[in-house]
Enzyme design. Structure first.
Site, mmCIF file in Angstrom:
data_model
loop_
_atom_site.group_PDB
_atom_site.id
_atom_site.type_symbol
_atom_site.label_atom_id
_atom_site.label_comp_id
_atom_site.label_asym_id
_atom_site.label_seq_id
_atom_site.Cartn_x
_atom_site.Cartn_y
_atom_site.Cartn_z
ATOM 1 N N ILE A 42 29.326 13.108 19.889
ATOM 2 C CA ILE A 42 29.933 13.732 21.069
ATOM 3 C C ILE A 42 30.325 15.180 20.766
ATOM 4 O O ILE A 42 30.109 16.082 21.587
ATOM 5 C CB ILE A 42 31.174 12.919 21.507
ATOM 6 C CG1 ILE A 42 30.754 11.512 21.966
ATOM 7 C CG2 ILE A 42 31.926 13.636 22.625
ATOM 8 C CD1 ILE A 42 31.927 10.545 22.178
ATOM 9 N N ARG A 62 33.589 17.938 8.154
ATOM 10 C CA ARG A 62 33.480 17.812 6.699
ATOM 11 C C ARG A 62 32.042 17.920 6.210
ATOM 12 O O ARG A 62 31.791 18.373 5.107
ATOM 13 C CB ARG A 62 34.062 16.461 6.252
ATOM 14 C CG ARG A 62 35.560 16.360 6.445
ATOM 15 C CD ARG A 62 36.027 14.952 6.207
ATOM 16 N NE ARG A 62 35.239 14.022 7.010
ATOM 17 C CZ ARG A 62 35.314 12.711 6.938
ATOM 18 N NH1 ARG A 62 36.128 12.156 6.073
ATOM 19 N NH2 ARG A 62 34.564 11.953 7.726
ATOM 20 N N ASN A 109 38.100 16.496 18.762
ATOM 21 C CA ASN A 109 37.093 15.447 18.911
ATOM 22 C C ASN A 109 36.981 14.551 17.679
ATOM 23 O O ASN A 109 36.577 13.389 17.804
ATOM 24 C CB ASN A 109 35.727 16.105 19.197
ATOM 25 C CG ASN A 109 34.586 15.133 19.019
ATOM 26 O OD1 ASN A 109 34.317 14.297 19.882
ATOM 27 N ND2 ASN A 109 33.908 15.202 17.868
ATOM 28 N N TYR A 174 43.002 1.706 16.324
ATOM 29 C CA TYR A 174 42.280 2.667 17.174
ATOM 30 C C TYR A 174 42.984 2.813 18.520
ATOM 31 O O TYR A 174 43.219 3.930 19.001
ATOM 32 C CB TYR A 174 40.835 2.189 17.345
ATOM 33 C CG TYR A 174 39.919 3.176 18.029
ATOM 34 C CD1 TYR A 174 39.451 4.309 17.356
ATOM 35 C CD2 TYR A 174 39.493 2.977 19.335
ATOM 36 C CE1 TYR A 174 38.596 5.204 17.978
ATOM 37 C CE2 TYR A 174 38.639 3.868 19.962
ATOM 38 C CZ TYR A 174 38.191 4.979 19.274
ATOM 39 O OH TYR A 174 37.337 5.880 19.902
HETATM 40 P P1 NAP Z 1 30.821 9.958 15.288
HETATM 41 O O1 NAP Z 1 29.396 10.151 15.615
HETATM 42 O O2 NAP Z 1 31.223 8.953 14.262
HETATM 43 O O3 NAP Z 1 31.448 11.386 14.905
HETATM 44 C C1 NAP Z 1 32.762 11.483 14.469
HETATM 45 C C2 NAP Z 1 33.020 12.932 14.096
HETATM 46 O O4 NAP Z 1 34.357 13.038 13.588
HETATM 47 C C3 NAP Z 1 32.074 13.418 13.039
HETATM 48 O O5 NAP Z 1 31.599 14.695 13.398
HETATM 49 C C4 NAP Z 1 32.957 13.506 11.797
HETATM 50 O O6 NAP Z 1 32.530 14.600 11.019
HETATM 51 C C5 NAP Z 1 34.315 13.799 12.394
HETATM 52 N N1 NAP Z 1 35.391 13.451 11.502
HETATM 53 C C6 NAP Z 1 35.757 12.208 11.055
HETATM 54 N N2 NAP Z 1 36.778 12.324 10.196
HETATM 55 C C7 NAP Z 1 37.062 13.646 10.102
HETATM 56 C C8 NAP Z 1 38.017 14.399 9.365
HETATM 57 N N3 NAP Z 1 38.897 13.819 8.519
HETATM 58 N N4 NAP Z 1 38.041 15.747 9.512
HETATM 59 C C9 NAP Z 1 37.169 16.345 10.344
HETATM 60 N N5 NAP Z 1 36.233 15.697 11.051
HETATM 61 C C10 NAP Z 1 36.187 14.365 10.927
HETATM 62 O O7 NAP Z 1 31.663 9.592 16.580
HETATM 63 P P2 NAP Z 1 31.507 9.984 18.130
HETATM 64 O O8 NAP Z 1 31.053 8.780 18.837
HETATM 65 O O9 NAP Z 1 30.787 11.262 18.283
HETATM 66 O O10 NAP Z 1 33.062 10.156 18.478
HETATM 67 C C11 NAP Z 1 33.683 11.422 18.696
HETATM 68 C C12 NAP Z 1 35.059 11.186 19.296
HETATM 69 O O11 NAP Z 1 34.917 10.452 20.520
HETATM 70 C C13 NAP Z 1 35.988 10.338 18.420
HETATM 71 O O12 NAP Z 1 37.306 10.830 18.516
HETATM 72 C C14 NAP Z 1 35.891 8.954 19.039
HETATM 73 O O13 NAP Z 1 37.040 8.185 18.783
HETATM 74 C C15 NAP Z 1 35.750 9.318 20.494
HETATM 75 N N6 NAP Z 1 35.132 8.254 21.304
HETATM 76 C C16 NAP Z 1 33.929 7.730 20.950
HETATM 77 C C17 NAP Z 1 33.376 6.704 21.727
HETATM 78 C C18 NAP Z 1 32.066 6.055 21.376
HETATM 79 O O14 NAP Z 1 31.748 5.029 21.973
HETATM 80 N N7 NAP Z 1 31.268 6.606 20.473
HETATM 81 C C19 NAP Z 1 34.068 6.255 22.855
HETATM 82 C C20 NAP Z 1 35.290 6.822 23.188
HETATM 83 C C21 NAP Z 1 35.811 7.831 22.405
HETATM 84 P P3 NAP Z 1 32.467 14.629 9.423
HETATM 85 O O15 NAP Z 1 32.224 13.218 8.967
HETATM 86 O O16 NAP Z 1 31.435 15.621 9.131
HETATM 87 O O17 NAP Z 1 33.789 15.152 9.008
#
Ligand code: NAP
Length: 276
Positions: A42, A62, A109, A174
């Site tokens: 996202i 990261r 995010n 979560y």
């Molecule tokens: P994702 O593909 O797992 O990406 C998560 C991102 O967070 C990655 O870019 C990761 O980057 C970063 N991250 C994790 N720990 C971090 C840290 N300590 N410092 C900096 N960056 C960090 O997940 P996504 O689905 O794109 O989710 C993005 C956001 O949307 C999240 O907050 C998630 O809770 C929310 N969300 C997701 C969904 C879903 O169904 N996927 C639904 C509702 C809400 P690095 O590992 O490079 O640091």
């Protein structure tokens, strides 16, 4: 990649306000933005959407390779960031201020997810989930908001979840972290109501990203169900996952001038899942 190193122009050489070279409207012309966790999923789509709308974008996370790739695609800054580290949060905001003189839009995010029965939820998972999803957003917002308040214009947009709006089983940490994030945005919207800075949450249902793939794998492993059976339980009432671009489009609008009266809201992007 150097910290705050420009993958492309950081020199203000943007198209004239209004339309870009292709005739597209650029409502974020002249704005600067930082997206945490911008290297994939996202966050990647949000960074691209903000850049398409004319903002100069810092992509932070990261994974340096992923961040650099998205920053190059945005013609923006690649910034190394771990939101669990206070110094790293301050340095990421400082990198934007060094490059552009200010930071106008912060998108919180970065997030992690995991699932287990509540009685098996260990301290480490609880602490890590809260540290990234809630305390990370708190620290980034605290680092960024001072300049926004001084200038009388800013946008803080946090990617929460439907899990920030309702309870779901097996994801207590979560759900707690995302409810906290929605609450943080609401508190700041009230505290700074007259400042010109707005604070909102975007609350997606399950989105088609690596995070959801991990959830599907986990549930398949635990229950023995097929991928199709698991997916059927995760899709929105529209029968599909939310697309990352659909979340990004809401963020791009919230970042614009025209969204100035939207403050303290939690906007569902969930295909009607929470609609009563
Ligand atoms: P994702 O593909 O797992 O990406 C998560 C991102 O967070 C990655 O870019 C990761 O980057 C970063 N991250 C994790 N720990 C971090 C840290 N300590 N410092 C900096 N960056 C960090 O997940 P996504 O689905 O794109 O989710 C993005 C956001 O949307 C999240 O907050 C998630 O809770 C929310 N969300 C997701 C969904 C879903 O169904 N996927 C639904 C509702 C809400 P690095 O590992 O490079 O640091």
């Amino acid at each position: 990649m150097r910290e705050g190193g420009a993958a492309g122009a950081g020199d203000g050489s943007l198209p004239a306000a209004g339309d870009d070279a292709t005739g597209r409207s650029s409502p974020l012309h002249g704005r600067t933005a930082l997206v945490t966790g911008g290297g994939r999923g996202i966050g990647r789509e949000i960074a691209l959407a903000l850049a398409r709308d004319g903002a100069r974008v810092a992509v932070a996370g990261r994974d340096r390779v992923a961040v650099a790739e998205v920053a190059a695609a945005c013609d923006g800054l690649a910034v190394s960031l771990d939101v669990t580290d206070e110094d790293s949060c301050r340095a990421a905001v400082a990198a934007c201020e060094r490059a552009w003189g200010r930071l106008d839009v912060l998108v919180n995010n970065a997030g992690v997810a995991g699932s287990s029965k509540f009685t098996q939820l260990d301290d480490e998972t609880w602490d890590r989930t809260l540290a990234v999803n809630l305390t990370g957003a708190f620290r980034m917002t605290r680092a960024a908001v001072g300049g926004m308040l001084e200038r009388g214009w800013g946008r803080v947009i946090s990617i929460a979840s439907v899990a920030g709006r309702a309870g779901y089983p097996y994801v207590a940490a979560y759900v707690a972290s995302k409810h906290g994030l929605v609450g943080l945005m609401r508190a700041l919207a009230a505290e700074y109501a007259r400042s010109g800075v707005t604070f909102n949450s975007v609350c997606p249902g399950y989105v088609d990203t690596a995070m959801t793939e991990a959830t599907i794998d986990n549930v398949m492993r635990r229950t023995g169900r097929s991928r199709e059976q698991v997916l059927e339980r995760l899709v929105t009432p529209q029968g599909r996952l939310v697309r990352p671009e659909e979340v990004a489009a809401v963020c791009a609008f919230l970042a614009s001038d025209l969204a100035g009266a939207i403050n303290g809201q939690a906007i569902d992007v969930d295909g009607g899942e929470l609609f009563p």
